[in-house]
Write a protein that holds these residues in place. Structure first.
Motif, mmCIF file in Angstrom:
data_model
loop_
_atom_site.group_PDB
_atom_site.id
_atom_site.type_symbol
_atom_site.label_atom_id
_atom_site.label_comp_id
_atom_site.label_asym_id
_atom_site.label_seq_id
_atom_site.Cartn_x
_atom_site.Cartn_y
_atom_site.Cartn_z
ATOM 1 N N VAL A 183 -2.488 0.158 3.449
ATOM 2 C CA VAL A 183 -1.525 -0.683 2.715
ATOM 3 C C VAL A 183 -1.461 -0.275 1.246
ATOM 4 O O VAL A 183 -0.373 -0.155 0.662
ATOM 5 C CB VAL A 183 -1.904 -2.178 2.839
ATOM 6 C CG1 VAL A 183 -1.027 -3.038 1.941
ATOM 7 C CG2 VAL A 183 -1.768 -2.624 4.283
ATOM 8 N N ILE A 241 -6.745 -1.788 4.811
ATOM 9 C CA ILE A 241 -6.309 -2.116 3.447
ATOM 10 C C ILE A 241 -5.960 -0.836 2.688
ATOM 11 O O ILE A 241 -4.997 -0.786 1.919
ATOM 12 C CB ILE A 241 -7.391 -2.942 2.711
ATOM 13 C CG1 ILE A 241 -7.482 -4.336 3.347
ATOM 14 C CG2 ILE A 241 -7.073 -3.055 1.218
ATOM 15 C CD1 ILE A 241 -8.549 -5.235 2.761
ATOM 16 N N PRO A 285 -3.011 -7.780 4.240
ATOM 17 C CA PRO A 285 -4.451 -7.892 3.969
ATOM 18 C C PRO A 285 -4.775 -8.600 2.655
ATOM 19 O O PRO A 285 -3.939 -8.691 1.754
ATOM 20 C CB PRO A 285 -4.866 -6.428 3.880
ATOM 21 C CG PRO A 285 -3.673 -5.743 3.300
ATOM 22 C CD PRO A 285 -2.460 -6.490 3.776
ATOM 23 N N HIS A 286 -6.011 -9.062 2.604
ATOM 24 C CA HIS A 286 -6.580 -9.582 1.349
ATOM 25 C C HIS A 286 -8.041 -9.169 1.288
ATOM 26 O O HIS A 286 -8.673 -8.974 2.329
ATOM 27 C CB HIS A 286 -6.534 -11.112 1.306
ATOM 28 C CG HIS A 286 -5.165 -11.679 1.155
ATOM 29 N ND1 HIS A 286 -4.420 -11.524 0.021
ATOM 30 C CD2 HIS A 286 -4.401 -12.407 2.003
ATOM 31 C CE1 HIS A 286 -3.255 -12.137 0.170
ATOM 32 N NE2 HIS A 286 -3.212 -12.674 1.366
ATOM 33 N N ASP A 287 -8.569 -9.082 0.094
ATOM 34 C CA ASP A 287 -10.017 -8.961 -0.051
ATOM 35 C C ASP A 287 -10.462 -9.613 -1.355
ATOM 36 O O ASP A 287 -9.654 -9.848 -2.257
ATOM 37 C CB ASP A 287 -10.482 -7.495 0.026
ATOM 38 C CG ASP A 287 -10.040 -6.643 -1.154
ATOM 39 O OD1 ASP A 287 -10.090 -7.130 -2.287
ATOM 40 O OD2 ASP A 287 -9.647 -5.485 -0.941
ATOM 41 N N GLY A 302 -6.528 -7.220 -2.449
ATOM 42 C CA GLY A 302 -6.258 -6.354 -1.304
ATOM 43 C C GLY A 302 -4.804 -6.101 -0.998
ATOM 44 O O GLY A 302 -4.480 -5.586 0.060
ATOM 45 N N MET A 344 -2.706 -0.781 12.587
ATOM 46 C CA MET A 344 -2.046 -2.052 12.270
ATOM 47 C C MET A 344 -0.789 -1.777 11.442
ATOM 48 O O MET A 344 -0.833 -0.995 10.507
ATOM 49 C CB MET A 344 -3.010 -2.937 11.476
ATOM 50 C CG MET A 344 -2.497 -4.349 11.284
ATOM 51 S SD MET A 344 -3.707 -5.348 10.387
ATOM 52 C CE MET A 344 -4.972 -5.480 11.652
ATOM 53 N N ASP A 345 0.298 -2.418 11.797
ATOM 54 C CA ASP A 345 1.560 -2.186 11.103
ATOM 55 C C ASP A 345 1.809 -3.308 10.101
ATOM 56 O O ASP A 345 1.946 -4.460 10.484
ATOM 57 C CB ASP A 345 2.694 -2.128 12.137
ATOM 58 C CG ASP A 345 4.032 -1.914 11.477
ATOM 59 O OD1 ASP A 345 4.061 -1.212 10.451
ATOM 60 O OD2 ASP A 345 5.016 -2.451 11.990
ATOM 61 N N PHE A 346 1.854 -2.957 8.836
ATOM 62 C CA PHE A 346 2.119 -3.968 7.821
ATOM 63 C C PHE A 346 3.581 -3.895 7.400
ATOM 64 O O PHE A 346 4.038 -2.837 6.934
ATOM 65 C CB PHE A 346 1.225 -3.756 6.608
ATOM 66 C CG PHE A 346 -0.212 -4.017 6.898
ATOM 67 C CD1 PHE A 346 -0.683 -5.307 6.991
ATOM 68 C CD2 PHE A 346 -1.082 -2.976 7.119
ATOM 69 C CE1 PHE A 346 -2.011 -5.556 7.263
ATOM 70 C CE2 PHE A 346 -2.409 -3.212 7.400
ATOM 71 C CZ PHE A 346 -2.872 -4.508 7.474
ATOM 72 N N PRO A 347 4.339 -4.953 7.577
ATOM 73 C CA PRO A 347 5.743 -4.911 7.199
ATOM 74 C C PRO A 347 5.911 -4.878 5.690
ATOM 75 O O PRO A 347 4.990 -5.177 4.949
ATOM 76 C CB PRO A 347 6.282 -6.230 7.757
ATOM 77 C CG PRO A 347 5.105 -7.134 7.792
ATOM 78 C CD PRO A 347 3.901 -6.270 8.041
ATOM 79 N N ASP A 370 -12.231 -0.607 3.513
ATOM 80 C CA ASP A 370 -11.489 -1.072 4.686
ATOM 81 C C ASP A 370 -10.289 -0.142 4.922
ATOM 82 O O ASP A 370 -9.398 -0.027 4.072
ATOM 83 C CB ASP A 370 -11.022 -2.519 4.450
ATOM 84 C CG ASP A 370 -10.326 -3.112 5.662
ATOM 85 O OD1 ASP A 370 -10.859 -4.088 6.216
ATOM 86 O OD2 ASP A 370 -9.249 -2.615 6.056
ATOM 87 N N SER A 408 -0.416 -6.477 -2.726
ATOM 88 C CA SER A 408 0.519 -6.255 -3.823
ATOM 89 C C SER A 408 0.528 -7.366 -4.861
ATOM 90 O O SER A 408 1.011 -7.166 -5.966
ATOM 91 C CB SER A 408 1.931 -6.093 -3.256
ATOM 92 O OG SER A 408 2.303 -7.261 -2.560
ATOM 93 N N THR A 456 -14.897 -9.106 2.281
ATOM 94 C CA THR A 456 -14.804 -7.666 2.550
ATOM 95 C C THR A 456 -13.451 -7.253 3.113
ATOM 96 O O THR A 456 -13.152 -6.063 3.200
ATOM 97 C CB THR A 456 -15.887 -7.233 3.549
ATOM 98 O OG1 THR A 456 -15.809 -8.091 4.698
ATOM 99 C CG2 THR A 456 -17.270 -7.323 2.939
ATOM 100 N N ALA A 463 1.808 -9.924 8.910
ATOM 101 C CA ALA A 463 0.391 -9.595 8.686
ATOM 102 C C ALA A 463 0.222 -8.746 7.434
ATOM 103 O O ALA A 463 0.906 -7.739 7.260
ATOM 104 C CB ALA A 463 -0.160 -8.855 9.889
#
Lengths: 116, 240
Positions: free
Chosen positions: A32, A29, B60-62, A99, A1-4, A26, A101, B99, B58
């Protein structure tokens, strides 16, 4: 997965060098977090998904801070805290929430302030 | 003895990224103020204005309960759970990151500004299964009334989250006065003025000002301008 690159990525200076270990389950995550922690010149981020890797890193090198990320169950967390603290007494270990910044800088700054 | 803290609008953190103009009530991203870390389990209150067609790719979060309330415009949301939705003004969105979840959020309209409140609460349990929900709210039901829009109970009014928190929105005629009863012992209330002027426990507040009140069981509220709008966040003061 590419996170900008996020507009919330860091661009702050004048901070002492820190080596920070992130442990989370994960893989996406973790990728990232690796990018975020190493985006700053002053920070070296080491990001792993397993407790075994975390313990190995802790044995091998100096760490200023450990961030516990997602998916670590209560029992594993307690064991990991015990082992890391035994390996490096006084090592600051804090929960990383969110998860990404958004809270990262505040968490690190707060942990270091409490330590100081 | 009731205690309170005032957070005037102009003391919030501010970051203008061009397409994103953000005001942070609590430390967030590059804004760090050790005196503004959280109010109980309320950790983030961001007031974001996003240009047409722009947004967050896109990411992430957790382990966070994330509530989004569009004040103007609409958000296009997609996430790793397979949800794809548009959330409009008058609706509320909730995501339990648990999660781990990845999502994107964009201004759904190319030619209209999006203004939203994004609120993050620490959850009362870690590593829950991620979940998503959104709901249309009956906007008329908040006239001279604190309309519940969030609670810990799936069967109760509004969306629900993994935390003993209740949110309410109200829009009031000038001079309207009422008491708000805090839902659970040990909770405090963070009141955020969306628009207009109000008086809460004797403190006059204007647009985007906030007051946090705790060690009490009620809040006295009076609208000091026509159509004043307020968001109340009734949250545990102890971190789990």
């Amino acid at each position: 997965m590419d996170f900008p690159v996020s507009p919330y990525d860091f661009n702050l200076k004048n901070m002492m060098p820190l080596t920070i270990l992130y442990v989370g389950r994960d893989a996406d995550i973790t990728v990232v977090m690796n990018r975020l922690l190493n985006a700053r010149e002053e920070w070296t981020g080491i990001c792993v998904c397993s407790d075994e890797e975390a313990i190995s890193v802790c044995k091998e090198q100096h760490l200023d801070l450990v961030l516990l990320g997602n998916g670590i169950n209560h029992g594993d967390e307690q064991k990991l805290r015990t082992i890391l603290s035994a390996l490096r007494p006084g090592l600051k270990i804090v929960q990383h929430y969110g998860g990404g910044s958004g809270l990262l800088y505040g968490e690190i700054m707060s942990a270091l302030r409490e330590e100081g | 003895m009731s205690q309170f803290i005032l957070h005037p609008a102009n003391t919030r953190g501010h970051a203008n990224h061009g397409w994103l103009n953000a005001h942070h009530s609590f430390s967030f991203a590059n804004y760090y103020n050790p005196e503004r870390m959280h109010f109980g389990v309320l950790r983030v209150l961001n007031d974001d204005s996003i240009d047409g067609g722009m947004g967050f790719g896109a990411h992430p979060h957790d382990n966070m309960e994330i509530i989004t309330i569009p004040l103007a415009g609409a958000i296009a949301h997609k996430d790793s759970m397979g949800n794809s939705a548009v959330i409009k003004s008058g609706e509320i969105q909730v995501m339990s990151a648990g999660t781990g979840v990845s999502h994107s959020e964009f201004n759904a309209n190319a030619d209209e500004q999006l203004n939203l409140l994004q609120i993050w609460l620490f959850p009362n349990k870690k590593n829950v299964t991620p979940r998503y929900d959104q709901q249309a709210l009956n906007v008329e039901a908040r006239h001279n009334n604190f309309q519940q829009i969030l609670s810990p109970d799936a069967a109760d009014e509004g969306v629900w989250i993994h935390q003993d928190a209740w949110f309410a929105l109200g829009k009031f005629d000038q001079g309207f006065e009422t008491d708000y009863k805090i839902k659970k012992a040990g909770n405090g209330v963070y009141a955020f003025v969306i628009s207009g002027e109000v008086i809460i426990n004797g403190q006059k507040l204007g647009k985007r000002d906030a007051i946090g009140v705790w060690d009490t069981d009620t809040l006295n509220f009076r609208a000091d301008s026509e159509g004043a709008e307020v968001l109340l966040m009734d949250v545990p003061m102890e971190l789990n």
